[in-house]
Design an enzyme around this catalytic site. Structure first.
Site, short mmCIF file in Angstrom:
data_model
loop_
_atom_site.label_atom_id
_atom_site.label_comp_id
_atom_site.label_asym_id
_atom_site.label_seq_id
_atom_site.Cartn_x
_atom_site.Cartn_y
_atom_site.Cartn_z
N CYS A 2 0.82 -1.21 0.00
CA CYS A 2 0.00 0.00 0.00
C CYS A 2 0.86 1.26 0.00
O CYS A 2 1.97 1.27 0.51
CB CYS A 2 -0.87 0.03 1.25
SG CYS A 2 -1.82 -1.45 1.50
N TRP A 76 -2.96 -2.71 -1.41
CA TRP A 76 -2.54 -4.09 -1.73
C TRP A 76 -3.27 -4.96 -0.71
O TRP A 76 -2.97 -4.91 0.48
CB TRP A 76 -1.01 -4.18 -1.58
CG TRP A 76 -0.42 -5.47 -2.02
CD1 TRP A 76 -0.09 -5.84 -3.30
CD2 TRP A 76 -0.02 -6.57 -1.18
NE1 TRP A 76 0.48 -7.09 -3.29
CE2 TRP A 76 0.52 -7.56 -2.02
CE3 TRP A 76 -0.08 -6.82 0.19
CZ2 TRP A 76 1.01 -8.77 -1.53
CZ3 TRP A 76 0.40 -8.03 0.68
CH2 TRP A 76 0.94 -8.98 -0.19
N GLY A 103 -0.47 -1.25 6.42
CA GLY A 103 -0.13 -2.13 7.55
C GLY A 103 -1.28 -3.06 7.88
O GLY A 103 -2.24 -3.19 7.11
N LYS A 494 13.47 -14.40 -10.90
CA LYS A 494 13.06 -13.36 -11.86
C LYS A 494 12.00 -13.92 -12.81
O LYS A 494 11.01 -13.28 -13.10
CB LYS A 494 14.24 -12.83 -12.69
CG LYS A 494 15.24 -11.96 -11.97
CD LYS A 494 14.75 -10.56 -11.66
CE LYS A 494 14.13 -10.47 -10.31
NZ LYS A 494 14.94 -10.25 -9.16
N HIS A 513 20.12 -35.60 -7.81
CA HIS A 513 19.51 -36.13 -6.58
C HIS A 513 18.01 -35.89 -6.56
O HIS A 513 17.40 -35.90 -5.50
CB HIS A 513 20.18 -35.49 -5.36
CG HIS A 513 21.64 -35.81 -5.28
ND1 HIS A 513 22.11 -37.04 -4.93
CD2 HIS A 513 22.73 -35.05 -5.57
CE1 HIS A 513 23.45 -37.03 -4.98
NE2 HIS A 513 23.83 -35.83 -5.37
N LYS A 612 6.44 -3.99 -4.12
CA LYS A 612 7.84 -3.57 -4.14
C LYS A 612 8.41 -3.46 -2.74
O LYS A 612 9.56 -3.78 -2.50
CB LYS A 612 7.94 -2.22 -4.87
CG LYS A 612 9.35 -1.72 -5.05
CD LYS A 612 10.10 -2.58 -6.03
CE LYS A 612 11.57 -2.24 -6.12
NZ LYS A 612 12.33 -3.32 -6.76
C1 F6R Z 1 12.56 -9.80 -6.17
C2 F6R Z 1 12.40 -8.80 -5.14
C3 F6R Z 1 12.11 -9.26 -3.76
C4 F6R Z 1 12.87 -8.41 -2.76
C5 F6R Z 1 12.47 -8.75 -1.33
C6 F6R Z 1 13.27 -7.96 -0.31
O1 F6R Z 1 12.75 -9.22 -7.42
O2 F6R Z 1 12.48 -7.64 -5.39
O3 F6R Z 1 12.39 -10.61 -3.59
O4 F6R Z 1 14.24 -8.61 -2.95
O5 F6R Z 1 11.10 -8.49 -1.16
O6 F6R Z 1 13.08 -6.60 -0.49
P1 F6R Z 1 14.12 -5.54 0.03
O7 F6R Z 1 15.42 -5.75 -0.70
O8 F6R Z 1 13.50 -4.22 -0.29
O9 F6R Z 1 14.28 -5.77 1.50
#
Ligand code: F6R
Length: 617
Positions: A2, A76, A103, A494, A513, A612
């Protein structure tokens, strides 16, 4: 996750809020909403839409949207489906208070039942509506003003929140509060207007004067008055204004169709920025101020524990190999979400390295808070300047690759690996565990990475063609060994994230394995087979896949004819010191995932279900 934007001042709020929501789109969301208070007639307009901010705009643009105070939100979903009804803002039953919230309120079900028994009705399934009703209930029953009622109500709440509240009866004031979820307040022109947001990106173009709220603080943003910050216990807090500048060009796509593609291609320049001022004396020395300042603790460290999540965890696995090799300090790499609940054996002889792009990941933040309580020195490797993890670390090194907007992390990963490599070199040098020649050679190799990256990136067209072969598949295997094993994990992640293909990363030798049972002519297998270390052994693993008709894409060192003659597709990367190979080998995998997703017509920058900034645990 969010996102929040708020404004109170003398300008029209709507354009600021909508632009701010667009800036926050990268965080991932499924609905959006805005509330505007027009003090000329005290009217409140609320608009909400499922889906994109552009959908919200098309509704609100054609309806009344004036007012110099407003709040907006991208949601979100956590409690309740991503519907218009559950989208924020939410209102108290009598319509006086309006709230947006990031939150999770963990005790919302109990509070909701209590409020229902007192005659309150609910229109949504959200925990947020419970919160605004609780504040209204506090106003109704205590007779206190709204700011005091927010404070009292938050005292009853268990969970994480960043909230912004407006009050129809006080149409110039925004009340903001936070606990475990970030909140920043920008102070605008003449100190009389306020921009409120869940991170600096939506407000950076209006002001550089920012105040980051800490946990348990409430801010009263009254147009034309000084910002006032209080604790939940009603103590006045001395406001600390920071000067935060964001490069606004970094927040635009810069001519690329997607942020992810832009961020993949800007990695060479990002890594130059990351190394600038840190590799000094004409490329002879690595200087990281955090390491100079904490030299003794680092040299005497019994152990380093890396805590992180997702892509940042993969960077940590690479960091482990570098630090163990060049500093001879044992390194453990923990998922932050597991670490925080594992009652970890940790004390003041340990260094905890937190790796995070956003600096807001709830699990990583909680992990370092626990580590601090137990006496460990916390070293942050963070991209977002001024973020919660950066502020809660004892020391650290910023990645300095600029804001990353695409949900799938790319440039932050290579930035993290670069910082970890510099840390290994700087600590190893101080400890005397790395020889002069190796030290200088590695610095030279690090400095050569951006140019070599450009060579890899120039193969974009070829990778796009290869991506076509993945388009209709359902699974893929990514295999690598040693320093390339975490790259295999990252490549698979990815592909999963943005093209929704199931992919698994494995150490190549582990394949026989179990996973080899999956290999047939339908299974694409990506091998990281660069020219050093366990190269011959990786070739043997490839033979095993070829014998079972698996379709191989191999990432190889420039000029490798052996592998070219064995497999269907190869992508070459320039020769580089084996320890730094991930900085090159990951690029084709980022591009591959990107092109597979584009060819499937998917939303690359905002893949489904992902956020993100993962600010809930
Ligand atoms: C994958 C990705 C996530 C973040 C993870 C940690 O492309 O972006 O796996 O790496 O959510 O996020 P940060 O680095 O912001 O703590």
């Amino acid at each position: 996750m969010c996102g929040i934007v708020g404004y109170t001042g003398y300008r029209e709020a709507y354009p600021i809020l909508i632009k701010g929501l667009h800036r926050l789109e990268y965080r991932g969301y499924d609905s959006a909403g805005v509330a505007l208070l027009d003090e000329s007639d005290n009217s409140l307009s609320i608009y909400k839409a499922k889906g994109k901010v552009s959908g919200l705009e098309s509704i609100a643009d054609s309806r009344p949207h004036s007012g110099c105070i407003g709040i907006a939100h991208t949601r979100w979903a956590t409690h309740g489906l991503p519907t218009e009804n559950n989208a924020h803002p939410h209102q108290s039953e009598n319509g006086r208070l309006t709230i947006v919230h990031n939150g999770i309120i963990e005790n919302y079900a109990v509070l909701r039942e209590q409020l229902k028994s007192k005659g309150y009705h609910f229109r949504s399934e959200t925990d947020t509506e419970v919160l605004v009703q609780l504040i209204q209930y506090t106003v109704d029953t205590t007779g206190e003003d709204v700011a005091t009622s927010v404070r009292l109500a938050l005292g009853k709440v268990i969970g994480a929140y960043a909230i912004v509240v407006i009050d129809r009866d006080n149409p110039d004031t925004i009340i903001a509060a936070r606990k475990s979820s970030p909140m920043v307040i920008g102070i605008g022109e003449g100190n009389c207007e306020f921009f409120i947001a869940s991170d600096a990106s939506p407000i950076a173009e209006y002001t550089t004067k920012m105040v980051y709220l800490s946990d348990g603080q409430i801010a009263l943003c009254r147009r034309g008055e000084e910002l006032q910050v209080l604790t939940l216990d009603n103590d006045l807090v001395k406001v600390k204004v920071r000067n935060v500048k964001l490069d606004l060009n970094m927040l635009d796509k810069g001519g690329y169709p997607h942020f992810m593609l832009k961020e993949i291609h800007e990695q060479p320049s990002c890594l130059r920025d990351c190394m600038r001022g840190r590799i000094v004396e004409d490329g002879k020395r690595v200087v990281l101020s955090a390491i100079t300042e904490h030299r003794e603790e680092l040299l005497n460290a019994r152990r380093i524990v890396v805590v992180s999540c997702g892509t940042s965890w993969h960077a940590g696995l690479i960091g482990k190999q570098l630090i163990e090799q060049y500093c001879r300090i044992p390194v453990e790499v923990a998922y932050a979400s597991e670490f925080r609940y594992s009652d970890p054996v940790i004390d003041d002889k340990d260094i905890v390295v937190a790796i995070s792009q956003s600096g807001e990941t709830a699990d990583t933040l909680a992990a370092i808070q626990l580590a601090s309580e137990r006496g460990a020195l916390v070293y942050g490797v963070v991209n977002a300047v001024g973020s919660s993890i950066a502020r809660n670390s004892d020391t650290g090194t910023y990645i300095h690759v600029g804001p990353e907007i695409g949900v799938a992390s790319t440039k932050a990963f290579t930035g993290q690996v670069t910082v970890l490599a510099m840390m290994a070199l700087a600590i190893g040098r101080e400890k005397g565990t790395i020889g002069d020649e190796e030290y200088e050679n590695l610095i030279a190799e690090l400095l050569s990475i951006p140019e070599k990256m450009e060579k890899v990136l120039s193969q974009d067209g070829r990778i796009r063609q290869i991506a076509e072969k993945f388009r209709d598949k359902h699974n893929a295997l990514y295999l690598g060994r040693g320093i390339n094993y975490p790259v295999a994990l990252e490549g698979a992640l990815k592909l999963k994230e943005i093209s929704y293909l199931h992919a698994e990363g494995y150490p190549a030798a582990e394949m026989k394995h179990g996973p080899i049972a999956l290999v047939d002519e339908e299974m694409p297998v990506v091998f990281l087979a660069t020219h050093y270390g366990l190269y011959e052994k990786v070739i043997s693993n490839m033979q095993e896949v070829i014998a079972r008709k698996g379709r191989i894409l191999a990432i190889v060192t420039e000029g490798d004819e052996t592998v070219r003659n064995m497999v269907e597709d190869v992508i070459e990367v320039p020769q580089v010191h084996s320890s730094l190979a991930p900085l090159l080998t990951v690029l084709p995998l980022q591009m591959l995932a990107y092109h597979v997703a584009v060819s499937k017509g998917l939303d690359v920058d905002q893949p489904r279900n992902l956020a993100k900034s993962v600010t809930v645990e």
